[in-house]
Design a protein around this motif. Sequence first.
Motif, mmCIF file in Angstrom:
data_model
loop_
_atom_site.group_PDB
_atom_site.id
_atom_site.type_symbol
_atom_site.label_atom_id
_atom_site.label_comp_id
_atom_site.label_asym_id
_atom_site.label_seq_id
_atom_site.Cartn_x
_atom_site.Cartn_y
_atom_site.Cartn_z
ATOM 1 N N MET A 1 4.378 -5.849 44.652
ATOM 2 C CA MET A 1 5.022 -6.979 44.026
ATOM 3 C C MET A 1 4.843 -6.871 42.509
ATOM 4 S SD MET A 1 4.434 -10.880 44.982
ATOM 5 C CE MET A 1 4.580 -12.110 43.759
ATOM 6 N N ARG A 2 5.898 -7.062 41.782
ATOM 7 C CA ARG A 2 5.896 -6.943 40.327
ATOM 8 C C ARG A 2 5.458 -8.264 39.683
ATOM 9 N NH1 ARG A 2 11.034 -4.848 36.924
ATOM 10 N NH2 ARG A 2 9.992 -2.863 36.995
ATOM 11 N N LEU A 3 4.707 -8.151 38.575
ATOM 12 C CA LEU A 3 4.306 -9.333 37.812
ATOM 13 C C LEU A 3 5.543 -10.060 37.291
ATOM 14 C CD1 LEU A 3 1.432 -8.226 35.417
ATOM 15 C CD2 LEU A 3 1.287 -9.878 37.254
ATOM 16 N N LYS A 4 5.460 -11.367 37.206
ATOM 17 C CA LYS A 4 6.533 -12.135 36.586
ATOM 18 C C LYS A 4 6.656 -11.697 35.136
ATOM 19 C CE LYS A 4 6.008 -16.259 39.380
ATOM 20 N NZ LYS A 4 5.743 -17.702 39.355
ATOM 21 N N SER A 5 7.858 -11.733 34.621
ATOM 22 C CA SER A 5 8.100 -11.316 33.236
ATOM 23 C C SER A 5 7.246 -12.101 32.255
ATOM 24 C CB SER A 5 9.581 -11.471 32.878
ATOM 25 O OG SER A 5 10.358 -10.584 33.631
ATOM 26 N N ALA A 6 7.131 -13.409 32.447
ATOM 27 C CA ALA A 6 6.372 -14.246 31.518
ATOM 28 C C ALA A 6 4.903 -13.831 31.459
ATOM 29 C CB ALA A 6 6.494 -15.712 31.907
ATOM 30 N N TRP A 8 3.688 -10.758 32.217
ATOM 31 C CA TRP A 8 3.617 -9.433 31.592
ATOM 32 C C TRP A 8 3.744 -9.566 30.073
ATOM 33 C CZ3 TRP A 8 6.129 -6.273 28.304
ATOM 34 C CH2 TRP A 8 5.729 -4.942 28.271
ATOM 35 N N VAL A 9 4.659 -10.402 29.616
ATOM 36 C CA VAL A 9 4.870 -10.597 28.183
ATOM 37 C C VAL A 9 3.609 -11.155 27.523
ATOM 38 C CG1 VAL A 9 6.106 -12.027 26.494
ATOM 39 C CG2 VAL A 9 7.378 -10.781 28.256
ATOM 40 N N ALA A 10 2.996 -12.151 28.124
ATOM 41 C CA ALA A 10 1.781 -12.742 27.549
ATOM 42 C C ALA A 10 0.672 -11.692 27.424
ATOM 43 C CB ALA A 10 1.314 -13.914 28.405
ATOM 44 N N ALA A 11 0.508 -10.866 28.442
ATOM 45 C CA ALA A 11 -0.521 -9.821 28.405
ATOM 46 C C ALA A 11 -0.192 -8.775 27.345
ATOM 47 C CB ALA A 11 -0.648 -9.171 29.776
ATOM 48 N N TYR A 12 1.078 -8.407 27.224
ATOM 49 C CA TYR A 12 1.481 -7.405 26.231
ATOM 50 C C TYR A 12 1.256 -7.912 24.799
ATOM 51 C CZ TYR A 12 4.335 -4.196 23.546
ATOM 52 O OH TYR A 12 4.757 -3.287 22.607
ATOM 53 N N ILE A 13 1.627 -9.153 24.534
ATOM 54 C CA ILE A 13 1.436 -9.746 23.206
ATOM 55 C C ILE A 13 -0.057 -9.769 22.876
ATOM 56 C CG2 ILE A 13 1.641 -11.884 21.850
ATOM 57 C CD1 ILE A 13 4.341 -10.553 22.197
ATOM 58 N N ARG A 14 -0.858 -10.136 23.836
ATOM 59 C CA ARG A 14 -2.318 -10.172 23.622
ATOM 60 C C ARG A 14 -2.849 -8.775 23.305
ATOM 61 N NH1 ARG A 14 -6.482 -13.750 24.674
ATOM 62 N NH2 ARG A 14 -8.458 -12.769 25.189
ATOM 63 N N ARG A 15 -2.379 -7.771 24.034
ATOM 64 C CA ARG A 15 -2.839 -6.405 23.781
ATOM 65 C C ARG A 15 -2.473 -5.958 22.366
ATOM 66 N NH1 ARG A 15 -1.377 -0.641 26.513
ATOM 67 N NH2 ARG A 15 -2.816 0.521 25.213
ATOM 68 N N CYS A 16 -1.271 -6.247 21.929
ATOM 69 C CA CYS A 16 -0.857 -5.888 20.572
ATOM 70 C C CYS A 16 -1.781 -6.522 19.539
ATOM 71 C CB CYS A 16 0.588 -6.316 20.319
ATOM 72 S SG CYS A 16 1.813 -5.387 21.252
ATOM 73 N N HIS A 17 -2.095 -7.795 19.734
ATOM 74 C CA HIS A 17 -2.967 -8.493 18.790
ATOM 75 C C HIS A 17 -4.372 -7.889 18.797
ATOM 76 C CE1 HIS A 17 -0.303 -12.353 18.800
ATOM 77 N NE2 HIS A 17 0.250 -11.344 18.159
ATOM 78 N N ILE A 18 -4.877 -7.549 19.964
ATOM 79 C CA ILE A 18 -6.204 -6.925 20.062
ATOM 80 C C ILE A 18 -6.226 -5.591 19.315
ATOM 81 C CG2 ILE A 18 -7.777 -5.768 21.685
ATOM 82 C CD1 ILE A 18 -7.125 -8.080 23.653
ATOM 83 N N GLU A 19 -5.117 -4.852 19.369
ATOM 84 C CA GLU A 19 -5.023 -3.548 18.705
ATOM 85 C C GLU A 19 -4.765 -3.672 17.202
ATOM 86 O OE1 GLU A 19 -5.671 -0.672 20.020
ATOM 87 O OE2 GLU A 19 -5.719 -1.202 22.147
ATOM 88 N N GLY A 20 -4.553 -4.900 16.715
ATOM 89 C CA GLY A 20 -4.368 -5.120 15.289
ATOM 90 C C GLY A 20 -2.936 -5.138 14.805
ATOM 91 N N ALA A 21 -1.986 -5.246 15.708
ATOM 92 C CA ALA A 21 -0.572 -5.314 15.341
ATOM 93 C C ALA A 21 -0.073 -6.740 15.577
ATOM 94 C CB ALA A 21 0.254 -4.336 16.168
#
Length: 115
Positions: A1-6, A8-21
């Motif tokens: 089962m695939r994660l809901k888009s919302a 996945w987006v929240a996790a991706y945005i968080r990862r970018c911020h953690i990486e300094g972008a």
Amino acid sequence: MRLKSAIWVAAYIRRCHIEGAFAAVRRRGAEEAGTIFVKLNRLDGTAELFGPAPQSVFDHARPADRLFSRCHPDQPVPEAKIEERLARELRFDPDVWILEVEDRAGRHFLDQVLA
């Protein structure tokens, strides 16, 4: 089962911020299964665009993964070209998500990108 888009987006945005972008949601799409496009703004007038990979490249052992491919083969391209493509996508699918990442080094943080 695939994660809901919302989710996945929240996790991706968080990862970018953690990486300094810096990353932000420019346009919210359908919560459940909206198509996701990631614009990588290189802050020099050029950008890259990543969209969903074609279904033919999915691994049958891991069908829930989100895979991305480059939308323009000769990336980076002028930002205006990316914006034109996004406008076409929105006319085709009003449920699309548009995320924008700003990173001078060109880091996109997408785990798997197909050429």
